[in-house]
Design an enzyme around this catalytic site. Structure first.
Site, PDB file in Angstrom:
ATOM      1  CB  ILE A 182     -18.052  15.762  18.681  1.00  0.00           C
ATOM      2  CG1 ILE A 182     -18.288  14.890  17.453  1.00  0.00           C
ATOM      3  CG2 ILE A 182     -17.908  17.226  18.279  1.00  0.00           C
ATOM      4  CD1 ILE A 182     -19.563  15.231  16.702  1.00  0.00           C
ATOM      5  CG  ASP A 183     -15.827  19.729  20.278  1.00  0.00           C
ATOM      6  OD1 ASP A 183     -14.752  19.517  19.711  1.00  0.00           O
ATOM      7  OD2 ASP A 183     -16.730  20.429  19.774  1.00  0.00           O
ATOM      8  CG  PHE A 184     -14.463  13.115  24.212  1.00  0.00           C
ATOM      9  CD1 PHE A 184     -13.762  12.543  25.253  1.00  0.00           C
ATOM     10  CD2 PHE A 184     -13.978  12.985  22.926  1.00  0.00           C
ATOM     11  CE1 PHE A 184     -12.588  11.853  25.024  1.00  0.00           C
ATOM     12  CE2 PHE A 184     -12.807  12.285  22.674  1.00  0.00           C
ATOM     13  CZ  PHE A 184     -12.095  11.721  23.726  1.00  0.00           C
ATOM     14  CD1 TRP A 217     -11.299  18.709  16.367  1.00  0.00           C
ATOM     15  CD2 TRP A 217     -13.398  17.957  16.174  1.00  0.00           C
ATOM     16  NE1 TRP A 217     -11.724  18.997  15.088  1.00  0.00           N
ATOM     17  CE2 TRP A 217     -13.021  18.543  14.948  1.00  0.00           C
ATOM     18  CE3 TRP A 217     -14.672  17.415  16.292  1.00  0.00           C
ATOM     19  CZ2 TRP A 217     -13.865  18.609  13.846  1.00  0.00           C
ATOM     20  CZ3 TRP A 217     -15.520  17.458  15.196  1.00  0.00           C
ATOM     21  CH2 TRP A 217     -15.111  18.055  13.993  1.00  0.00           C
ATOM     22  NE  ARG A 253     -14.431  21.240  17.312  1.00  0.00           N
ATOM     23  CZ  ARG A 253     -15.505  21.172  16.533  1.00  0.00           C
ATOM     24  NH1 ARG A 253     -15.457  21.624  15.283  1.00  0.00           N
ATOM     25  NH2 ARG A 253     -16.630  20.663  16.989  1.00  0.00           N
TER      26      ARG A 253
END
EC number: 3.1.1.11
Length: 346
Positions: A182-184, A217, A253
């Site tokens: 996630i959003d790494f 993401w 995102r």
């Protein structure tokens, strides 16, 4: 060229120090010239802070020299106050002119909603370079500071930079591997990733906040308003664990309005969603974002070639893509050229 001061770190006691933090702390804060910390192979379990300028951290290979810690956002201090995201780092790298090669930074808190965000590296120095390094975590693996101006869901960020002036940060990652779900890769820096691998991890189940529509993401940029560039990925490979479903991961995102991210000449695996990008609280449609692609290949790029990406992203022209070299993107007012600094620390 001026001589370099070198310090050796070895777990077995054969160097000047047994821990990396001891070596960093031995450097005077007003040290003149570059200091090279050579770190012998081993797992260094320590929460690391590098706040001196012009430090080079040189390991014996990312598969042999590892810095690891396991703090996480939902962990609590003795007072009961949560760590939140920005206290969870394994390594905090705030010194300007930092160089790193052949080191892994790992947050091993693990996946799952009981853990939350768990940063492997919090990087907010300027003119920072990583080569042949690994960043391993799940949610929020690599934070490229500075922080955005204000948090969204509470009065403070609650991290080590709370209350400090926000300043621009330029970062360069070459032939590195970054893993997470996630959003790494997230944050406000101007950062170029060249010939890197971005690997989406497969957990026990898709992130709940995805609403079942996506597995994760890769990026969540918070590019400051007025910044010419945010994230630029050049000739990178986007891969995934076998458990990650096809078409389930978005390229990014927008964490804030004005987020900027470009993927140029990259190889995109089957896990990349056909829409490419996903909105976040309306910022994609109305937040002045710049989400761009050019010349990508692989199954995950087919939708871009067919014009099926989300309506608020765009395909760059060849001329626009040619202006996104690392040296051009990161030059700044001082003309920094990371490509010209490849070998001075060895």
């Amino acid at each position: 060229m001026a001589s370099l001061r070198k310090i050796t770190v070895a777990k077995d006691g054969s160097g000047q120090h047994r821990t990396i933090q001891e070596a960093v702390d031995s450097i005077p804060r007003e040290s003149a010239g570059r200091v090279v910390i050579e770190v012998k192979a081993g797992e260094y379990r320590e929460k690391l802070v590098i706040d001196r300028p012009d430090v080079s951290l040189i390991g014996e290979g990312a598969d042999r020299t590892t810095v690891v810690w396991g703090d996480y956002a939902r962990k609590a201090f003795p007072s009961g106050e949560p760590y939140y995201t920005f206290h969870s780092y394994t390594a905090l790298i705030g010194g300007d002119g930092f160089v790193c090669e052949g080191v892994s930074f790992v947050n091993d808190a693990g996946p799952g909603e009981l853990v939350g965000q768990a940063i492997a590296a919090y990087v907010d120095g300027d003119r920072v370079r990583f080569r042949n390094c690994r960043f391993v975590g799940w949610q929020d693996t690599l934070f490229t500071g500075p922080l955005p101006p204000n948090p969204l869901d509470r009065s403070t960020f609650g991290g080590p930079r709370e209350g400090q002036p926000l300043r621009p940060s330029r970062q360069y990652y070459e032939e590195c591997c970054i893993t997470g779900d996630i959003d790494f890769v997230f944050g406000s820096a101007t950062a170029v990733f060249e010939r890197c691998e971005l690997r989406s991890r497969g957990g026990e189940q898709p992130p709940k906040e995805a609403g079942g529509a996506a597995y994760g993401w890769v990026t969540a940029a918070s590019t400051p308003q007025g910044a010419e560039h945010g994230y630029v990925f050049l000739r990178c490979r986007l891969t995934a664990d076998a458990q990650v479903p096809a078409g389930s991961v978005h390229l990014g995102r927008p964490w804030r309005d004005y987020a900027k991210t470009a993927f140029v000449l990259c190889e995109l695996g089957t896990h990349i969603a056909r829409a490419g990008w996903q909105d976040w609280n309306g910022r994609g449609e109305a937040g002045g974002v710049a989400y761009e692609e050019f010349g990508n290949e692989g199954a995950g790029a087919a939708a871009a070639a067919a014009g099926e990406r989300t309506s608020w992203s765009r395909r760059l022209t060849e001329a626009e893509a040619e202006r996104l070299s690392a040296d051009d993107v990161l030059a700044g007012s001082d003309g920094w050229r990371p490509s010209a600094e490849g070998g001075e620390v060895r």
